[in-house]
Design a protein around this motif. Structure first.
Motif, PDB file in Angstrom:
ATOM      1  N   SER A 217       0.846  -1.197   0.000  1.00 11.92           N
ATOM      2  CA  SER A 217       0.000   0.000   0.000  1.00 11.92           C
ATOM      3  C   SER A 217       0.879   1.245   0.000  1.00 11.92           C
ATOM      4  O   SER A 217       1.899   1.299   0.681  1.00 11.92           O
ATOM      5  N   ILE A 219       1.602   4.954   1.100  1.00  7.92           N
ATOM      6  CA  ILE A 219       1.242   5.854   2.190  1.00  7.92           C
ATOM      7  C   ILE A 219       1.338   7.286   1.668  1.00  7.92           C
ATOM      8  O   ILE A 219       2.415   7.732   1.264  1.00  7.92           O
ATOM      9  N   VAL A 247      -5.397   5.567   3.907  1.00  8.34           N
ATOM     10  CA  VAL A 247      -4.809   4.264   3.567  1.00  8.34           C
ATOM     11  C   VAL A 247      -5.866   3.168   3.648  1.00  8.34           C
ATOM     12  O   VAL A 247      -5.964   2.304   2.764  1.00  8.34           O
ATOM     13  N   ASN A 251      -7.305   1.084   0.412  1.00  7.50           N
ATOM     14  CA  ASN A 251      -6.831  -0.294   0.274  1.00  7.50           C
ATOM     15  C   ASN A 251      -7.686  -1.350   0.982  1.00  7.50           C
ATOM     16  O   ASN A 251      -7.784  -2.477   0.504  1.00  7.50           O
TER      17      ASN A 251
END
Length: 387
Positions: A217, A219, A247, A251
């Motif tokens: 992911s 940031i 985040v 995600n």
């Protein structure tokens, strides 16, 4: 290897009932043509393969990490960088892979249906060449990977399906004519051309293979809402809640606890897969959760934080002592990050009482075990004031 594993299992007193269940219901990993002396491991266990090694049996159903490194010579030679892959083994599954000596790796091609049928029929004959899964460390493995699901694997795994400890480079699509043109341009810009420039232009241009990147992911670099006031900018420079919310929404909107699966995935990729970038991601995500003061008080994140404390407990327990000295403590990352987390838990009056109690008990446990000081505030975490 098979004899070594059998010895380990005999030392660990697995009850006969459990052994029978794993023998009947466990998965089998068959690895063909693996050179003797190859470093091979599954989960928390690794060995150098013997001459009769052909795989592992009695693998408990679930997600496991298989890894290996080619070794020059039979034993004791130079070891190649580690390569691995995650696989969610189903009950009674038979997974077959073939070693390719040219690339010193397992082939990507699947085994034909005809071959698979033959292996299924010859399971008993193969049994003597398969080492039993070392069940004595299985509970530890589950504690470290309990949040890694199929969904998390699909999101994070590279397109190649392999976890590489070193960056994979591929040649750009240049040809001899293009490299000569590059040399001519360099000659015009920087005459006379040095020998190393001539050599460089004869070599193919290399670039990172994006297909082998772990899809962690991202940031966001922006820490505050668009159009934020000076007061809000100051707040969100100290409190990562806005970033955490982004985040999660970007995600893991369906299940916030899948973020813990990414933390565990990164931890395993670093600790066992030897991927340093995964350690950086682990640090970033741990820091993100620990410094989100506002989020701590929100009921929608209470379960996430309760489980996060469990994850931290298992990770800290399994990291080798010299790891803290050489990597973590050299930057005081973990102590300073946890100090913020425990301070937020203690001072935020809106935090769930049970969560606060659990977090502070974890703090006391770490203080007692590692003699870490969570009371003094480090200078680098002093507030940044925006005028």
């Amino acid at each position: 290897m098979a004899a070594h594993q059998a010895s380990n299992v005999s030392n660990f007193e697995m009850d006969q009932e459990k052994a029978n269940v794993l023998y009947k219901e466990g998965a089998i990993l068959i690895l063909l043509d693996v050179p003797e002396g190859t470093e091979f491991g599954i989960d928390y266990n690794s060995w150098n393969t013997g001459p009769k090694f052909k795989g592992v049996k009695m693998i408990p159903p679930g997600i496991h990490f298989v890894y290996y490194s080619a070794v020059s010579g039979c034993y004791g030679g130079d070891t190649a960088p580690r390569t691995g892959f995650f696989h969610n083994f189903k009950k009674k599954e038979l997974l077959v892979k073939k070693w390719d000596t040219k690339i010193e790796d397992f082939k990507d091609e699947s085994v034909s249906d005809e071959e698979m049928s033959r292996f299924e029929q010859n399971k008993q004959e193969m049994d003597q060449f398969l080492g039993p899964y070392p069940y004595e460390n299985y509970k530890k493995w589950v504690s470290l990977t309990g949040h890694i699901t199929d969904k998390v694997l699909r999101k994070l795994q590279p397109h190649t399906g392999k976890i590489l400890s070193v960056t994979q480079l591929i040649s750009e699509g240049s040809n001899t004519q293009e490299r000569r043109a590059s040399l001519l341009k360099k000659t015009e810009e920087d005459s006379p051309v040095k020998d190393e420039h001539k050599e460089d232009c004869r070599l193919p241009h290399m670039k990172e293979c994006t297909e082998s990147h772990i899809k962690f992911s991202t940031i966001p670099s922006t820490k505050h809402p668009k159009g934020a006031t000076a007061r809000e900018i100051t707040k969100y420079n100290m409190d990562s809640s806005f970033t955490l919310k982004n985040v999660l929404e970007e995600n893991y909107v369906d299940d916030h606890t899948d973020l813990l699966g990414e933390i565990e995935f990164a931890f395993i990729c670093f600790l066992i897969g030897q991927v340093y970038d995964a350690f950086e991601q682990w640090k970033c995500l741990v820091h993100l959760l620990c410094t989100s003061d506002e989020a701590l008080a929100l009921g929608e994140y209470t379960q996430l934080y309760n489980l996060f404390i469990n994850v931290l407990h298992y990770h800290v327990r399994e990291i080798p002592q010299d790891f803290f000295v050489d990597i973590v403590s050299s930057n005081n990352f973990l102590t300073t990050t946890l100090q913020e987390f425990f301070s937020n838990l203690e001072t935020n009056v809106k935090v769930d009482v049970t969560l606060k109690q659990k977090g502070l008990q974890f703090r006391d446990h770490l203080t007692k075990k590692f003699k870490w000081d969570f009371t003094s505030e480090p200078d680098e975490y002093a507030p940044v004031i925006v005028e």
